[in-house]
Design an enzyme around this catalytic site. Sequence first.
Site, short mmCIF file in Angstrom:
data_model
loop_
_atom_site.label_atom_id
_atom_site.label_comp_id
_atom_site.label_asym_id
_atom_site.label_seq_id
_atom_site.Cartn_x
_atom_site.Cartn_y
_atom_site.Cartn_z
CG ASN A 2 51.62 114.95 19.25
OD1 ASN A 2 52.26 114.07 18.68
ND2 ASN A 2 51.90 116.24 19.11
CD1 TRP A 3 51.54 108.97 22.73
CD2 TRP A 3 52.04 107.08 21.61
NE1 TRP A 3 50.81 107.94 23.28
CE2 TRP A 3 51.10 106.78 22.62
CE3 TRP A 3 52.50 106.05 20.80
CZ2 TRP A 3 50.62 105.48 22.83
CZ3 TRP A 3 52.02 104.76 20.99
CH2 TRP A 3 51.09 104.48 22.00
CE LYS A 4 54.47 116.98 21.36
NZ LYS A 4 54.84 118.25 21.93
CG HIS A 27 52.10 119.70 16.55
ND1 HIS A 27 53.29 120.19 17.02
CD2 HIS A 27 51.38 119.34 17.63
CE1 HIS A 27 53.29 120.11 18.35
NE2 HIS A 27 52.14 119.60 18.75
CD GLU A 46 56.48 119.67 19.01
OE1 GLU A 46 56.30 118.50 18.60
OE2 GLU A 46 56.32 119.99 20.20
CD GLU A 53 48.66 121.44 20.48
OE1 GLU A 53 48.58 120.66 21.43
OE2 GLU A 53 49.46 121.31 19.55
N GLY A 107 54.92 121.70 25.97
CA GLY A 107 56.13 121.08 26.51
C GLY A 107 56.87 121.95 27.51
CB SER A 118 51.63 122.14 29.81
OG SER A 118 52.90 122.40 29.23
N GLY A 154 50.53 115.97 24.81
CA GLY A 154 51.85 115.47 24.42
C GLY A 154 52.48 114.68 25.55
N GLY A 155 53.32 115.32 26.32
CA GLY A 155 54.12 114.65 27.35
C GLY A 155 53.31 113.75 28.28
P1 PGA Z 1 52.49 118.93 25.66
O1 PGA Z 1 52.37 118.85 24.06
O2 PGA Z 1 51.23 118.33 26.23
O3 PGA Z 1 53.72 118.12 25.98
O4 PGA Z 1 52.64 120.37 26.03
C1 PGA Z 1 51.14 119.14 23.41
C2 PGA Z 1 51.31 119.05 21.92
O5 PGA Z 1 52.40 119.34 21.41
O6 PGA Z 1 50.38 118.65 21.20
#
Ligand code: PGA
Length: 250
Positions: free
Chosen positions: A10-12, A96, A98, A168, A174, A214, A235-236
């Site tokens: 997930n590159w956001k 998601h 977010e 999640e 994050g 994470s 994500g990150g």
């Molecule tokens: P993260 O994000 O790996 O940066 O914690 C995961 C996600 O939001 O899918």
Amino acid sequence: MSRKALIAANWKMYKTPAEAKAFVDAFLPMVAGHTRDEIALFPSPVLLPTVIPACKGSNVAVGAQNIHFAEEGAYTGETSVGQLMAVGGTHTLIGHSERRQYFAETDEIVNKKLHTALKHGIVPIVCIGEVLAEREAGMTAGVLKKQIIGAFAGITPAAAKPIVIAYEPVWAIGTGKTATPEIAVDAHRIIRAEVAKLLGADVAAAMRILYGGSVKPDNANALIGEVEIDGALVGGASLKPDSLAAIVKY
Ligand code: PGA
């Protein structure tokens, strides 16, 4: 039953088209021939026409981070499933945290989006998870059940087969605070049991449940190595090719 793991990136809201192309050019050789797990990238919509052709013919699928539930219409700023399919996208994230937190997505909206994705043969990754206050109040199981019941309303066992769930915990996204494998496995069991109640034991046994929050090269093995954990939503640590490749090779 063995379930093929899925590693989803997930590159956001990161990367320009040039950066996305550079990522794919570096990443594909790193995972060439890797068949143990499925791999999928989830870039912003504006990057899809760059990333999808660059991944064509490889072992890396590409999807959207979000779709609208309507086929088309006056929904400024949104992307339809038809638009995603027209550029060659095959997967989508839905709900998601977010999206839930910043864009007011409810279980009802998640459910409508899930119906739309399944109708068009797009593989949906439905994201669920509790916030820290809910975990601390002992509400995790109840929250997960409510999110699954809401997301899956009106979905039949036959239609549910392509669905992937991503657990999640919001407190782990994050933040650098990963759930321990024990915490994740415990949540995955709750989720699978609820899916079994709604859709039957066979559908539940075949459904992939990813962990997200994470995930990094140094904790991927302990998490995905668990029988209950069928891959990761990253994500990150998915923004750099070597980091994502290391997670793919957990
Ligand atoms: P993260 O994000 O790996 O940066 O914690 C995961 C996600 O939001 O899918």
